[in-house]
Design a protein around this motif. Structure first.
Motif, PDB file in Angstrom:
ATOM      1  N   ALA A 106     -47.559 -51.718 -34.905  1.00  0.00           N
ATOM      2  CA  ALA A 106     -47.428 -50.856 -36.072  1.00  0.00           C
ATOM      3  C   ALA A 106     -47.571 -51.642 -37.356  1.00  0.00           C
ATOM      4  N   ILE A 107     -47.060 -52.892 -37.390  1.00  0.00           N
ATOM      5  CA  ILE A 107     -47.190 -53.730 -38.591  1.00  0.00           C
ATOM      6  C   ILE A 107     -48.653 -54.094 -38.829  1.00  0.00           C
ATOM      7  N   GLN A 108     -49.355 -54.497 -37.742  1.00  0.00           N
ATOM      8  CA  GLN A 108     -50.742 -54.951 -37.872  1.00  0.00           C
ATOM      9  C   GLN A 108     -51.671 -53.830 -38.347  1.00  0.00           C
ATOM     10  N   GLY A 143     -48.459 -51.115 -45.168  1.00  0.00           N
ATOM     11  CA  GLY A 143     -47.377 -51.672 -45.963  1.00  0.00           C
ATOM     12  C   GLY A 143     -47.647 -53.114 -46.361  1.00  0.00           C
ATOM     13  N   SER A 144     -46.691 -53.684 -47.094  1.00  0.00           N
ATOM     14  CA  SER A 144     -46.850 -55.071 -47.556  1.00  0.00           C
ATOM     15  C   SER A 144     -46.915 -56.037 -46.386  1.00  0.00           C
ATOM     16  N   ASP A 145     -46.156 -55.785 -45.288  1.00  0.00           N
ATOM     17  CA  ASP A 145     -46.230 -56.696 -44.141  1.00  0.00           C
ATOM     18  C   ASP A 145     -47.573 -56.577 -43.436  1.00  0.00           C
ATOM     19  N   GLY A 146     -48.169 -55.364 -43.418  1.00  0.00           N
ATOM     20  CA  GLY A 146     -49.497 -55.210 -42.828  1.00  0.00           C
ATOM     21  C   GLY A 146     -50.570 -55.898 -43.650  1.00  0.00           C
ATOM     22  N   ALA A 176     -50.091 -58.487 -45.594  1.00  0.00           N
ATOM     23  CA  ALA A 176     -49.903 -59.935 -45.423  1.00  0.00           C
ATOM     24  C   ALA A 176     -50.510 -60.397 -44.112  1.00  0.00           C
ATOM     25  N   TYR A 177     -50.348 -59.592 -43.055  1.00  0.00           N
ATOM     26  CA  TYR A 177     -50.926 -59.955 -41.760  1.00  0.00           C
ATOM     27  C   TYR A 177     -52.459 -59.989 -41.861  1.00  0.00           C
ATOM     28  N   SER A 178     -53.057 -58.966 -42.512  1.00  0.00           N
ATOM     29  CA  SER A 178     -54.519 -58.913 -42.635  1.00  0.00           C
ATOM     30  C   SER A 178     -55.046 -60.109 -43.428  1.00  0.00           C
ATOM     31  N   ALA A 179     -54.337 -60.447 -44.519  1.00  0.00           N
ATOM     32  CA  ALA A 179     -54.783 -61.588 -45.325  1.00  0.00           C
ATOM     33  C   ALA A 179     -54.679 -62.881 -44.548  1.00  0.00           C
ATOM     34  N   THR A 180     -53.631 -63.035 -43.738  1.00  0.00           N
ATOM     35  CA  THR A 180     -53.463 -64.263 -42.943  1.00  0.00           C
ATOM     36  C   THR A 180     -54.567 -64.385 -41.913  1.00  0.00           C
ATOM     37  N   VAL A 181     -54.869 -63.285 -41.210  1.00  0.00           N
ATOM     38  CA  VAL A 181     -55.940 -63.313 -40.205  1.00  0.00           C
ATOM     39  C   VAL A 181     -57.276 -63.615 -40.869  1.00  0.00           C
ATOM     40  N   ASP A 182     -57.545 -62.981 -42.028  1.00  0.00           N
ATOM     41  CA  ASP A 182     -58.816 -63.219 -42.717  1.00  0.00           C
ATOM     42  C   ASP A 182     -58.954 -64.670 -43.168  1.00  0.00           C
ATOM     43  N   SER A 183     -57.844 -65.232 -43.663  1.00  0.00           N
ATOM     44  CA  SER A 183     -57.899 -66.622 -44.117  1.00  0.00           C
ATOM     45  C   SER A 183     -58.167 -67.557 -42.953  1.00  0.00           C
ATOM     46  N   ALA A 184     -57.555 -67.256 -41.784  1.00  0.00           N
ATOM     47  CA  ALA A 184     -57.748 -68.136 -40.636  1.00  0.00           C
ATOM     48  C   ALA A 184     -59.154 -68.030 -40.074  1.00  0.00           C
ATOM     49  N   LEU A 185     -59.703 -66.800 -40.067  1.00  0.00           N
ATOM     50  CA  LEU A 185     -61.031 -66.607 -39.452  1.00  0.00           C
ATOM     51  C   LEU A 185     -62.176 -66.998 -40.379  1.00  0.00           C
ATOM     52  N   ASN A 186     -61.999 -66.836 -41.690  1.00  0.00           N
ATOM     53  CA  ASN A 186     -63.119 -67.006 -42.627  1.00  0.00           C
ATOM     54  C   ASN A 186     -63.004 -68.241 -43.517  1.00  0.00           C
ATOM     55  N   ILE A 226     -72.726 -61.183 -57.503  1.00  0.00           N
ATOM     56  CA  ILE A 226     -71.805 -60.220 -56.911  1.00  0.00           C
ATOM     57  C   ILE A 226     -71.917 -60.307 -55.388  1.00  0.00           C
ATOM     58  N   CYS A 227     -70.771 -60.555 -54.710  1.00  0.00           N
ATOM     59  CA  CYS A 227     -70.736 -60.691 -53.253  1.00  0.00           C
ATOM     60  C   CYS A 227     -69.643 -59.794 -52.680  1.00  0.00           C
ATOM     61  N   GLN A 228     -69.822 -59.335 -51.462  1.00  0.00           N
ATOM     62  CA  GLN A 228     -68.836 -58.518 -50.752  1.00  0.00           C
ATOM     63  C   GLN A 228     -68.589 -59.121 -49.375  1.00  0.00           C
ATOM     64  N   ALA A 229     -67.337 -59.058 -48.955  1.00  0.00           N
ATOM     65  CA  ALA A 229     -66.985 -59.579 -47.631  1.00  0.00           C
ATOM     66  C   ALA A 229     -65.936 -58.668 -46.998  1.00  0.00           C
ATOM     67  N   ILE A 230     -65.995 -58.545 -45.678  1.00  0.00           N
ATOM     68  CA  ILE A 230     -65.004 -57.767 -44.926  1.00  0.00           C
ATOM     69  C   ILE A 230     -63.869 -58.714 -44.524  1.00  0.00           C
ATOM     70  N   LEU A 231     -62.715 -58.511 -45.086  1.00  0.00           N
ATOM     71  CA  LEU A 231     -61.595 -59.418 -44.787  1.00  0.00           C
ATOM     72  C   LEU A 231     -60.871 -59.022 -43.502  1.00  0.00           C
ATOM     73  N   SER A 232     -60.761 -57.755 -43.222  1.00  0.00           N
ATOM     74  CA  SER A 232     -60.047 -57.355 -42.004  1.00  0.00           C
ATOM     75  C   SER A 232     -60.474 -55.954 -41.607  1.00  0.00           C
ATOM     76  N   ARG A 233     -60.198 -55.628 -40.388  1.00  0.00           N
ATOM     77  CA  ARG A 233     -60.441 -54.286 -39.886  1.00  0.00           C
ATOM     78  C   ARG A 233     -59.105 -53.632 -39.556  1.00  0.00           C
ATOM     79  N   ARG A 234     -58.993 -52.354 -39.778  1.00  0.00           N
ATOM     80  CA  ARG A 234     -57.762 -51.607 -39.548  1.00  0.00           C
ATOM     81  C   ARG A 234     -58.008 -50.541 -38.500  1.00  0.00           C
ATOM     82  N   LEU A 235     -57.130 -50.540 -37.505  1.00  0.00           N
ATOM     83  CA  LEU A 235     -57.237 -49.570 -36.421  1.00  0.00           C
ATOM     84  C   LEU A 235     -56.337 -48.381 -36.733  1.00  0.00           C
ATOM     85  N   GLU A 236     -56.913 -47.217 -36.721  1.00  0.00           N
ATOM     86  CA  GLU A 236     -56.150 -45.991 -36.969  1.00  0.00           C
ATOM     87  C   GLU A 236     -56.225 -45.107 -35.729  1.00  0.00           C
ATOM     88  N   THR A 237     -55.109 -44.458 -35.437  1.00  0.00           N
ATOM     89  CA  THR A 237     -55.033 -43.575 -34.272  1.00  0.00           C
ATOM     90  C   THR A 237     -54.590 -42.190 -34.717  1.00  0.00           C
TER      91      THR A 237
END
Length: 390
Positions: free
Chosen positions: A75-77, A81-84, A86-96, A146-157
């Motif tokens: 649910a956090i990932q 919210g702010s914790d979600g 933060a998680y997306s930014a952390t994953v993006d920083s690690a992968l990119n 001008i550049c664009q990048a995908i930082l994270s993907r969000r799964l919705e159900t």
């Protein structure tokens, strides 16, 4: 669903022109002035609103069971919210994050940074991570790309809700029964005494031990005790037991008259109810009374209260002590159902037995006589007559 943002990259080229450099410096200073003071941006409230403080005595996770941890983490990932975030930014920083190796020679750090600037920034915008516009806007020395990048993907159900309705048919039947009524009626009942009554009945209904002499219409019982002469001052106890049956309804039963020598006390079932010569109700005791120099006399006391010196004078007194209050009389009642004739009231049940102690204190005793007086209604046998049938 894609979550994207636009990153503005400003690349400036300086060719050593003092006038151009001064203009760029002014522009940078102006941009910094627009930011305002850092202390206005990095406040305690803003930081806590951006990142919820973790330290607490009861974190929300403390209520989770072991099977619930995976669901909470998912649910956090996938949340907003702010914790979600933060998680997306952390994953993006690690992968990119670009893999850059800077020359360890400190003198070449600046040159190495310039040489690898394209890899430092451009590594964020690879073919798999995003796209950049292929043109520069501006002159020969600076421009904006001008550049664009995908930082994270969000799964919705989503949930699919299905409503099911059921129709139920029941079959009912009714049975008709004949009503049954209960008839209730009242019948007059009259009681009649079929045995002895009056004073003679009372004489048979009340018993004394030792046996008394009945007088005056059999409603007065006299009990006498013989002489006691032991030649010295002493206490003497005379015990009488009294009991009645349930077919007498006494209105009074008193130890009315008492004849004795010296001092006397009446005790009913262990309780002192009357003492001659004093209102004190302590037990009778003997003691020596100081009567002057080298003088003492045996005397009778009620507890610590002196009554009189021990003697042999005869006293006739009327204590009128109530005995009826100590009797527990059983209730009368029919012995059979009122619908069965004749209705007979069973009698003869005895009350409790009351103990009466008359304690005397004297040097010698000619006799001790106790007289009991009683009165009331009495019937040794009772029957009932019922009224008409229902």
């Amino acid at each position: 669903m894609k979550k994207g943002f636009t990153l503005a990259l400003i690349a400036s080229l300086f060719l050593g022109n003092p006038i151009l450099a001064e203009g760029e410096r002014d522009r940078a200073q102006g941009a910094m002035d627009m930011l305002g003071a850092v202390t206005d941006i990095l406040t305690q409230g803003i930081m806590e609103d951006t990142v919820v403080p973790f330290e607490t005595a009861t974190p929300p996770e403390s209520t989770l069971t072991e099977p619930q941890f995976d669901d909470a983490e998912f649910a956090i990932q996938t949340g907003t919210g702010s914790d979600g975030r933060a998680y997306s930014a952390t994953v993006d920083s690690a992968l990119n994050r670009p893999d850059i190796v800077i020359d360890p020679n400190t003198l070449d750090l600046a040159d190495s940074a310039i040489e690898q600037s394209d890899a430092v920034v451009g590594g964020l915008f690879t073919a798999d991570g995003g796209t950049c516009e292929a043109i520069f806007d501006g002159g020969s020395y600076n421009g904006i790309r001008i550049c664009q990048a995908i930082l994270s993907r969000r799964l919705e159900t989503c949930q699919e809700v299905r409503n099911i309705s059921v129709d139920r048919d029941d079959t009912w039947s009714c049975d008709v029964e004949e009503p049954t009524y209960r008839k209730q009626c009242e019948r007059a009942i009259t009681w009649a005494c079929t045995g002895s009554s009056g004073a003679s009945c009372i004489k048979n209904a009340v018993s004394f031990t030792p046996a008394p002499v009945w007088t005056v219409g059999d409603e007065i019982a006299d009990i006498s005790f013989g002489a006691v002469n032991n030649g010295q001052c002493s206490l003497k106890t005379h015990t009488i037991f009294v009991q009645s049956t349930d077919y007498v309804n006494l209105s009074f039963l008193n130890l009315s008259d008492l004849t004795f020598q010296g001092v006397a006390q009446i005790r009913v079932d262990g309780v002192n109810v009357w003492t001659y010569g004093t209102a004190a109700l302590g037990d009778l005791v003997l003691g020596d009374r100081d009567c002057g120099k080298k003088c003492s006399k045996r005397a009778v006391y009620a507890g610590s209260t002196w009554i009189e010196d021990c003697g042999t004078a005869t006293v006739i007194s009327q204590p009128n002590a109530d005995i009826l209050a100590s009797l527990t009389v059983p209730a009368l009642g029919p012995s059979s159902d009122l619908n069965t004739l004749p209705v007979i009231v069973s009698t003869g049940t005895a009350t409790n037995q009351v103990r009466i102690d008359v304690i005397t204190g004297n040097n010698s005793e000619t006799s001790m006589d106790a007289t009991f007086k009683m009165g009331g209604q009495c019937c040794s046998a009772i029957s009932a007559n019922l009224g008409d049938q229902c």
